[in-house]
Design an enzyme around this catalytic site. Structure first.
Site, PDB file in Angstrom:
ATOM      1  N   ASP A  51     -46.268  10.633 -55.021  1.00  0.00           N
ATOM      2  CA  ASP A  51     -46.470   9.203 -54.818  1.00  0.00           C
ATOM      3  C   ASP A  51     -46.870   8.590 -56.154  1.00  0.00           C
ATOM      4  OD1 ASP A  51     -47.030   6.766 -53.357  1.00  0.00           O
ATOM      5  OD2 ASP A  51     -47.505   8.049 -51.640  1.00  0.00           O
ATOM      6  N   ASP A  75     -44.874   3.413 -55.018  1.00  0.00           N
ATOM      7  CA  ASP A  75     -45.726   2.609 -54.137  1.00  0.00           C
ATOM      8  C   ASP A  75     -45.657   1.132 -54.527  1.00  0.00           C
ATOM      9  OD1 ASP A  75     -48.139   2.726 -52.201  1.00  0.00           O
ATOM     10  OD2 ASP A  75     -48.957   1.607 -53.884  1.00  0.00           O
ATOM     11  N   GLU A 108     -40.984   1.957 -52.297  1.00  0.00           N
ATOM     12  CA  GLU A 108     -41.532   1.226 -51.154  1.00  0.00           C
ATOM     13  C   GLU A 108     -41.358  -0.258 -51.454  1.00  0.00           C
ATOM     14  OE1 GLU A 108     -45.659   0.524 -48.680  1.00  0.00           O
ATOM     15  OE2 GLU A 108     -45.687   0.573 -50.841  1.00  0.00           O
ATOM     16  N   HIS A 122     -47.925   6.453 -43.054  1.00  0.00           N
ATOM     17  CA  HIS A 122     -49.384   6.394 -42.992  1.00  0.00           C
ATOM     18  C   HIS A 122     -49.922   4.975 -42.890  1.00  0.00           C
ATOM     19  CE1 HIS A 122     -48.250   5.510 -47.024  1.00  0.00           C
ATOM     20  NE2 HIS A 122     -49.467   5.072 -47.281  1.00  0.00           N
ATOM     21  N   ASP A 123     -49.053   3.972 -42.922  1.00  0.00           N
ATOM     22  CA  ASP A 123     -49.493   2.577 -42.805  1.00  0.00           C
ATOM     23  C   ASP A 123     -49.130   1.968 -41.453  1.00  0.00           C
ATOM     24  OD1 ASP A 123     -50.360   2.545 -45.490  1.00  0.00           O
ATOM     25  OD2 ASP A 123     -48.367   1.971 -46.207  1.00  0.00           O
TER      26      ASP A 123
HETATM   27  C1  GLC Z   1     -48.733   0.998 -50.134  1.00  0.00           C
HETATM   28  C2  GLC Z   1     -49.300   2.225 -49.461  1.00  0.00           C
HETATM   29  C3  GLC Z   1     -50.565   1.855 -48.759  1.00  0.00           C
HETATM   30  C4  GLC Z   1     -51.531   1.336 -49.786  1.00  0.00           C
HETATM   31  C5  GLC Z   1     -50.925   0.198 -50.597  1.00  0.00           C
HETATM   32  C6  GLC Z   1     -51.736  -0.079 -51.811  1.00  0.00           C
HETATM   33  O1  GLC Z   1     -48.359   0.027 -49.230  1.00  0.00           O
HETATM   34  O2  GLC Z   1     -48.351   2.775 -48.599  1.00  0.00           O
HETATM   35  O3  GLC Z   1     -51.129   2.911 -48.045  1.00  0.00           O
HETATM   36  O4  GLC Z   1     -52.688   0.887 -49.159  1.00  0.00           O
HETATM   37  O5  GLC Z   1     -49.635   0.502 -51.056  1.00  0.00           O
HETATM   38  O6  GLC Z   1     -51.597   0.978 -52.732  1.00  0.00           O
END
Ligand code: GLC
Length: 564
Positions: free
Chosen positions: A109, A209, A263, A336-337
């Site tokens: 990540d 991310d 992402e 995980h979100d």
């Molecule tokens: C992304 C991650 C999330 C995190 C955010 C800030 O959306 O998936 O878990 O809180 O970025 O890094």
């Protein structure tokens, strides 16, 4: 862009990640080897055999870098160190070696929109020390009045005032996650070095991310107060996002056999399509979120009222666009979100097994690189939070505080609905390995409460049952590995307006797969719009797969795959 794509004799462009099924591990919640209640790298190493048994090809590991842990590792204080909660660098190296020994790859990540406020760069930046003074986005001004009206994705203002530097800094996530100043070439060089460093250590890919947020509108103008969160249009898809991605690609990501998945929250299907299609930026695929946000209220992600009902025809329309427009999609149903997939899209009670296996059939017969989130393969479900103390997620806490500030939440009962609707903790409850103490996750006190249903839903029970959700995942992953049609075939939707059945074909050359899913708790009859006299049943989630689909009444949450 893809130096690593090889064109086979059959004319198909093949790269390892095209044919891979990726499994996401949230290390904090996977397996604790030392009894401190928090999962760790050795705990993953202990289960590499399990990953192999599931049949996955690559692991995406959520952050294990040194971190104060405000956002469970998505707030990094040292990019080149392993947080001691998770182990040491040697443990990471062992994990990599063990995965590679079994022909599995490791995707790390890459959290590069922001660091933790405890990162040395931020500490020096807030002290005004050169060259770090310009590593973050600072604005001087009245301590009572933020530089603009932007709101953070986690709730509350996107600016915090730093008393030491006597200036405001921008954070589009939590206040402990200051945004890096990507306009500064030194910052970009630092990030490039980090990526090179991990690549050199043998990392096979990166999940970038919050990739859509790294460039901001020049001049940081006020956002339209009617949009939520306010300012998002100025801190998503900024004017230099393409240039930054191109530069990363040129310097690092284009180097060798490395896979990248970005992402891209707050990104339309059109935008996602452009990113994957555009040569030169090195993005092999992106996570596009329209399907998982299907019931969300545009005003408030945490509003359960707005979002209880979603419509299968709308889901079909979204997924069909993702499947047919994005050059190489990354299908996923959870991470995980998000809430647990079977709770969001299925029936996590009466038809738990049927709907979890229907979702497996769906995910693993879509075009692209599918991502399975840990626990999905045994059908883990949402949990019920009864007290605020049970909640750990910084985003949920921040939303609750926002409501509190408005004087809404006198007691947990007032916010229970929103917490239980959207808390990211649903997907973070510990992995359920056995029906023993703490589901076999830890010998200590688990950092987050377990879901009580671990007594029935756990890996050990699933292994003992030849009709388990796990068993279906294994079979379907095997099928995908054997049958190129499921990986590369063109997707075509059938019956777009049917409210219970989701049916589609996948076609590659002369071969075709037909997938019929009864995405409802009521029987539904399939009147095939395509000829099916030559099809053979391949797999299904009931004991007997109906031999001929046309005119067949499919049972609740029944899923079947045919070969033509
Ligand atoms: C992304 C991650 C999330 C995190 C955010 C800030 O959306 O998936 O878990 O809180 O970025 O890094």
């Amino acid at each position: 862009m893809d130096t690593h794509v090889e064109t086979g004799d059959d004319g198909i462009d093949r790269a390892w990640w095209n044919e891979a099924v990726v499994y996401q591990i949230y290390p904090r919640s996977f397996n604790d080897s030392d009894g401190d209640g928090v999962g760790d790298l050795s705990g993953i190493v202990e289960n590499v055999e399990y990953l192999d048994e599931v049949g996955i090809d690559a692991v995406w590991l959520s952050p294990v870098y040194e971190s104060p842990g405000e956002d469970n590792g998505y707030d990094i204080s040292d990019y080149r160190a392993i947080d001691n909660q998770y182990g040491e660098m040697a443990d990471w190296e062992t994990l990599l070696a063990e995965l590679h020994d079994r022909d599995m790859r490791l995707i790390m990540d890459l959290v590069i929109n922001h660091t933790a406020d405890e990162h040395e760069w931020f500490q020096r930046s807030r002290a005004g020390e050169e060259p770090y003074d310009d590593y973050y986005i600072w604005r001087e001004g009245n301590p009572e009045e933020p530089p603009n009206n932007w709101e953070s994705i986690f709730g509350g203002p996107a600016w915090s005032y730093d008393a030491q530097r006597e200036a405001w800094y921008l954070h589009v996530f939590d206040e402990s996650q200051p945004d890096l100043n990507w306009r500064n070439p030194d910052v970009r060089r630092e990030i490039t070095d980090v990526i090179r460093w991990w690549h050199k250590k043998g990392t096979d890919g990166f999940r970038i991310d919050a990739a859509s947020h790294i460039s901001k509108t020049d001049g940081l103008p006020d956002g339209d107060p009617d949009t939520h969160p306010t300012g998002i249009a100025h801190y998503s898809h900024g004017p230099r996002l393409d240039a930054y991605l191109d530069e990363l690609h040129e310097r690092t990501l284009g180097d060798g056999n490395v896979m990248t998945v970005a992402e891209m929250g707050h990104t339309t299907i059109e935008q996602a399509t452009e990113y994957v299609a555009r040569e030169g930026n090195g993005l092999d695929t992106v996570f596009q979120f329209d399907h998982v946000g299907i019931g969300d209220s545009p005003e408030d992600l945490f509003d359960p009222e707005a979002s209880d009902e979603w419509d299968l025809t709308a889901l079909k329309a979204i997924v069909t666009r993702q499947q047919t427009e994005i050059p190489w999609p990354a299908p996923f149903l959870g991470n995980h979100d998000l809430p647990r997939a079977v709770s969001l899209f299925g029936d996590d009670e009466q038809y738990h097994r049927e709907s979890a296996t229907l979702l497996a059939t769906f995910l693993l017969t879509l075009r692209g690189t599918p991502f399975v989130y840990q626990g999905e393969e045994i059908g883990m479900t949402n949990v019920t939070f009864e007290r605020l103390e049970e909640v750990e997620d910084v985003m949920t806490v921040s939303h609750v505080e926002e409501h509190d500030a408005e004087g809404v939440a006198d007691s947990f009962e007032d916010v229970k609905g929103m917490v239980n609707y959207r808390s990211r903790d649903h997907s973070r409850t510990p992995m359920q390995w056995t029906d023993g103490t703490n589901a076999g996750f830890t010998e200590g006190d688990p950092w987050l409460k377990l879901n009580d249903n671990y007594r029935e839903i756990n890996v050990e029970a699933a292994r003992a049952d030849s009709n388990s959700v796990l068993d279906h995942y294994r079979d379907l992953i095997d099928l995908r590995h054997e049958w190129d049609v499921l990986v590369y075939g063109d997707y075509e939707l059938l019956l777009p307006d049917h409210e219970q059945l989701y049916a589609y074909t996948r076609t590659l050359g002369e071969e075709r797969a037909l997938i019929v899913l009864n995405w409802s708790a009521e029987p539904a009859t399939f009147e095939s719009p395509v000829p099916t006299h030559d099809v053979d049943p391949v797999a299904g989630n009931y004991m007997d797969v109906p031999s001929a689909p046309d005119g067949t009444t499919f049972r609740p949450y029944e899923a079947a795959i045919y070969r033509d």
